[in-house]
Write an enzyme that holds these catalytic residues in place. Structure first.
Site, PDB file in Angstrom:
ATOM      1  N   ARG A   1      42.221-170.974 -37.962  1.00 51.93           N
ATOM      2  CA  ARG A   1      41.239-170.596 -36.936  1.00 51.93           C
ATOM      3  C   ARG A   1      39.869-170.520 -37.585  1.00 51.93           C
ATOM      4  NH1 ARG A   1      42.177-165.209 -35.316  1.00 51.93           N
ATOM      5  NH2 ARG A   1      40.304-164.752 -36.487  1.00 51.93           N
TER       6      ARG A   1
ATOM      7  N   GLU B   1      33.855-167.831 -41.061  1.00 54.46           N
ATOM      8  CA  GLU B   1      34.854-168.196 -42.065  1.00 54.46           C
ATOM      9  C   GLU B   1      35.917-169.035 -41.387  1.00 54.46           C
ATOM     10  OE1 GLU B   1      37.663-165.291 -43.393  1.00 54.46           O
ATOM     11  OE2 GLU B   1      37.872-164.390 -41.420  1.00 54.46           O
TER      12      GLU B   1
ATOM     13  N   ASN C   1      40.110-169.246 -41.311  1.00 57.16           N
ATOM     14  CA  ASN C   1      41.339-168.558 -41.715  1.00 57.16           C
ATOM     15  C   ASN C   1      42.446-169.590 -41.823  1.00 57.16           C
ATOM     16  OD1 ASN C   1      40.396-165.600 -41.194  1.00 57.16           O
ATOM     17  ND2 ASN C   1      39.813-166.742 -39.373  1.00 57.16           N
TER      18      ASN C   1
ATOM     19  N   SER D   1      45.549-164.930 -36.373  1.00 57.97           N
ATOM     20  CA  SER D   1      46.313-164.242 -35.326  1.00 57.97           C
ATOM     21  C   SER D   1      45.655-164.342 -33.952  1.00 57.97           C
ATOM     22  CB  SER D   1      46.510-162.782 -35.726  1.00 57.97           C
ATOM     23  OG  SER D   1      45.261-162.187 -35.937  1.00 57.97           O
TER      24      SER D   1
ATOM     25  N   LYS E   1      36.731-167.540 -49.466  1.00 57.68           N
ATOM     26  CA  LYS E   1      35.298-167.499 -49.198  1.00 57.68           C
ATOM     27  C   LYS E   1      34.512-168.224 -50.294  1.00 57.68           C
ATOM     28  CE  LYS E   1      35.732-163.661 -46.047  1.00 57.68           C
ATOM     29  NZ  LYS E   1      37.199-163.586 -45.891  1.00 57.68           N
TER      30      LYS E   1
ATOM     31  N   LYS F   1      30.104-160.732 -49.743  1.00 53.16           N
ATOM     32  CA  LYS F   1      31.541-160.849 -49.435  1.00 53.16           C
ATOM     33  C   LYS F   1      32.410-161.002 -50.675  1.00 53.16           C
ATOM     34  CE  LYS F   1      31.135-163.047 -44.909  1.00 53.16           C
ATOM     35  NZ  LYS F   1      31.786-164.036 -44.026  1.00 53.16           N
TER      36      LYS F   1
ATOM     37  N   GLU G   1      40.515-160.830 -47.134  1.00 56.58           N
ATOM     38  CA  GLU G   1      40.732-161.152 -45.730  1.00 56.58           C
ATOM     39  C   GLU G   1      41.176-159.898 -45.000  1.00 56.58           C
ATOM     40  OE1 GLU G   1      40.275-164.250 -44.593  1.00 56.58           O
ATOM     41  OE2 GLU G   1      39.849-165.014 -46.602  1.00 56.58           O
ATOM     42  N   GLY G   2      41.040-159.916 -43.690  1.00 59.53           N
ATOM     43  CA  GLY G   2      41.640-158.850 -42.890  1.00 59.53           C
ATOM     44  C   GLY G   2      40.642-157.836 -42.355  1.00 59.53           C
TER      45      GLY G   2
ATOM     46  N   ARG H   1      36.322-162.631 -29.644  1.00 62.93           N
ATOM     47  CA  ARG H   1      36.463-161.205 -29.976  1.00 62.93           C
ATOM     48  C   ARG H   1      35.093-160.566 -29.923  1.00 62.93           C
ATOM     49  NH1 ARG H   1      38.899-161.508 -35.742  1.00 62.93           N
ATOM     50  NH2 ARG H   1      37.452-163.262 -35.697  1.00 62.93           N
TER      51      ARG H   1
HETATM   52  P1  ADP Z   1      37.586-161.282 -42.967  1.00 65.79           P
HETATM   53  O1  ADP Z   1      38.351-162.257 -43.781  1.00 65.79           O
HETATM   54  O2  ADP Z   1      37.698-159.879 -43.448  1.00 65.79           O
HETATM   55  O3  ADP Z   1      37.861-161.439 -41.498  1.00 65.79           O
HETATM   56  P2  ADP Z   1      34.954-162.315 -42.334  1.00 65.79           P
HETATM   57  O4  ADP Z   1      34.167-163.235 -43.154  1.00 65.79           O
HETATM   58  O5  ADP Z   1      35.535-162.873 -41.079  1.00 65.79           O
HETATM   59  O6  ADP Z   1      36.077-161.668 -43.249  1.00 65.79           O
HETATM   60  O7  ADP Z   1      34.068-161.063 -41.985  1.00 65.79           O
HETATM   61  C1  ADP Z   1      34.546-159.952 -41.242  1.00 65.79           C
HETATM   62  C2  ADP Z   1      33.596-159.607 -40.122  1.00 65.79           C
HETATM   63  O8  ADP Z   1      32.295-159.337 -40.647  1.00 65.79           O
HETATM   64  C3  ADP Z   1      33.384-160.748 -39.134  1.00 65.79           C
HETATM   65  O9  ADP Z   1      34.370-160.705 -38.139  1.00 65.79           O
HETATM   66  C4  ADP Z   1      31.993-160.456 -38.616  1.00 65.79           C
HETATM   67  O10 ADP Z   1      32.042-159.480 -37.611  1.00 65.79           O
HETATM   68  C5  ADP Z   1      31.281-159.867 -39.821  1.00 65.79           C
HETATM   69  N1  ADP Z   1      30.566-160.932 -40.565  1.00 65.79           N
HETATM   70  C6  ADP Z   1      31.071-161.697 -41.541  1.00 65.79           C
HETATM   71  N2  ADP Z   1      30.168-162.581 -41.995  1.00 65.79           N
HETATM   72  C7  ADP Z   1      29.053-162.367 -41.284  1.00 65.79           C
HETATM   73  C8  ADP Z   1      27.747-162.962 -41.277  1.00 65.79           C
HETATM   74  N3  ADP Z   1      27.431-163.948 -42.117  1.00 65.79           N
HETATM   75  N4  ADP Z   1      26.851-162.479 -40.407  1.00 65.79           N
HETATM   76  C9  ADP Z   1      27.153-161.469 -39.556  1.00 65.79           C
HETATM   77  N5  ADP Z   1      28.351-160.861 -39.508  1.00 65.79           N
HETATM   78  C10 ADP Z   1      29.307-161.306 -40.361  1.00 65.79           C
HETATM   79 MG    MG Z   2      37.327-162.936 -40.237  1.00 66.07          MG
END
Ligand code: ADP
Ligand code: MG
Length: 476
Positions: A126, A145, A147, A152, A307, A366, A370-371, A452
């Protein structure tokens, strides 16, 4: 509703309270369910999965752009997984300082050494985006990102459209209710699994869902299981510990768990360090990776979703390596990249540190996790970078431009949470499915979407982390 839910509707507390009751029942009727926190391993008590009262407006062109690029993302992930040199180079700095990625990488290397035993590959991923607000008011699609493991909510997202349609009708908004898109990712994800199962070629063999110890979100997975049972494919659910105790490989590397031959291992666990509770858990992962079973994902595809790989892909010229004759694919993919910056040791990484310390609010820091709930924002960036900036520890992170979507007002419905209006930000995901046999891509599709939404007070966290809730796009 292009500009959001009309104020008079949002502020009509009598109507809103009525709608909320209707909405919760609609979610229960449609099967948008989750087990409750107090008893994550029993379905005696369930509640509605958290969701928005109203759908969220999303520009049609951006939605279609993300949908169209998904098959390229599938191809990209698959190509990375087949390029050991690229993975080695991309993750070289990360695995020096990040123990979890290093451990996964070790499994990957061991499989490379031994030779892969299965040429069928199944990818269910996804790709998640946010819509960045430009100064001129237009929006641009930016990937958060991808996944590649355990993506899920394809099950529950298949049942939320009818909930929002119903709410809008009761609210007297028939026209909008008719604009909620159909969405069937559970069917598409099951199509991919079924194809891999069929290619494996044994009627008796089963699809094994590798599941967590705490299974609050089991009903999401059940929708996919049910789709497989409809096709007369047997599914079983096992934890790492069970695979460790009762799993074995025969002389042909066929995987048997509890005496049943496994055609496909579908990982809905195994993406966080804490999922690996013992050495036996790692051995179970290695056994599955070595086996003839089709792994979704295999270890290399898992690593392709890190990442750090995402950051390396954003460097000039890197996408061209994977699409040498497809400038259009390169252009479509690159258009969705946000600014991503290395923190490797050296002048480029030093520049990243300087930039982040000067304007932390423009970025997200970052780690390779994940998660949800792991990223670092604002002043916290200065604290963390202040501590690690002169040591190789900083290589465990990447820096990313912070995407700034336009907030929209909505109500987030969650059990035991008082009703209040919230300023909300949304994240749009698309499900990709592909199956490759040797060199042949036998399936490569986009099979649905997930919206979401979370309150803008929270900078991080998904639905399972208790922050975001399920939603639907209302295209305009
Ligand atoms: P994870 O693997 O924990 O899901 P993500 O990269 O999806 O990591 O980041 C988790 C959450 O943080 C995202 O669902 C989003 O709400 C926020 N986020 C992540 N990257 C960004 C970004 N570049 N700008 C704004 N919000 C972000
Ligand atoms: Mg995410």
């Amino acid at each position: 509703m292009a500009q959001g839910i009309p104020k008079d509707l949002l502020m009509n507390t009598v109507l809103i309270n009525e709608l909320v009751e209707v909405a919760k029942d609609a979610a229960l009727v449609q099967g948008v369910l989750m087990r409750v926190k107090e008893s994550p391993n029993s379905s005696e008590l369930v509640t509605y999965a958290p969701f928005t009262l109203f759908p969220t407006p999303v520009p049609k062109d951006v939605f279609l752009q993300a949908k169209a690029v998904q098959t390229h993302y599938n191809t990209l992930v698959d190509k990375i997984s087949q390029d050991p040199d690229f993975l080695q180079e991309a993750l070289a700095s990360t695995i020096v300082v990040d123990d979890f990625t290093a451990r996964l990488f070790k499994v990957h290397q061991q499989i490379l050494q031994e030779g892969r035993s299965q040429s069928i590959v199944l990818g269910l991923n996804r790709s998640d985006y946010m819509l960045d607000q430009r100064e001129d008011g237009s929006t641009s699609l930016k990937q958060i990102e991808i996944n590649t493991i355990s993506a899920s909510f394809g099950g529950l997202a298949s049942h939320t459209p009818d909930v929002h349609r119903h709410i809008l009708k009761v609210a007297g908004r028939l026209e909008e209710s008719q604009r909620i898109l159909d969405n069937k990712p559970a069917v598409g994800l099951a199509d991919g699994i079924a194809k891999a199962w069929e290619l494996y070629g044994s009627d008796r063999a089963v699809v094994m869902f590798l599941v967590e110890a705490m299974q609050r979100n089991i009903l999401d997975q059940r929708f996919i299981e049910n789709e497989l049972w409809k096709r007369n494919i047997t599914t079983i659910r096992k934890r790492f510990e069970e695979v460790s105790k009762s799993g074995k490989l025969d002389d042909n590397k066929r995987l048997f768990v509890d005496g049943q031959e496994v055609a496909v291992v579908y990982f809905r666990n195994g993406y966080m360090p804490q999922n690996y509770t013992s050495e036996q858990t790692w051995e179970a992962r290695l056994m599955m990776e070595r086996s003839l079973a089709v792994k979704c994902p295999d270890i290399s595809t898992h690593l392709a979703g890190t990442k750090k790989v995402q950051q390396v892909l954003a460097k000039p010229g890197v996408l061209e390596r994977f699409f040498p004759d497809q400038p259009q694919a390169v252009e479509q993919l690159r258009a969705t990249f946000a600014g991503l910056y290395t923190l490797d040791m050296g002048p480029e990484g030093d520049k990243t540190v300087e930039m982040a310390l000067a304007t932390p609010d423009r970025f997200v820091l970052k780690p390779q996790r994940e998660g949800g709930g792991n990223n670092i924002y604002g002043e916290e960036i200065c604290k963390v970078l202040g501590r690690v900036k002169d040591s190789s520890e900083r290589m465990a992170y990447i820096l990313m431009d912070k995407i700034q979507p336009r907030p929209i007002q909505n109500y987030l419905l969650r059990r035991n949470t008082p009703l209040k209006i919230s300023n909300c930000l949304s994240e749009l995901g698309f499900y990709g499915v592909y199956v490759r046999q040797g060199q042949d891509m036998v399936m490569n599709d986009c099979v649905g979407h997930l919206l979401r939404t979370k309150s803008s007070e929270h900078s991080d966290g998904g639905v399972n982390a208790g922050v975001a809730v399920l939603d639907n796009p209302l295209l305009f």
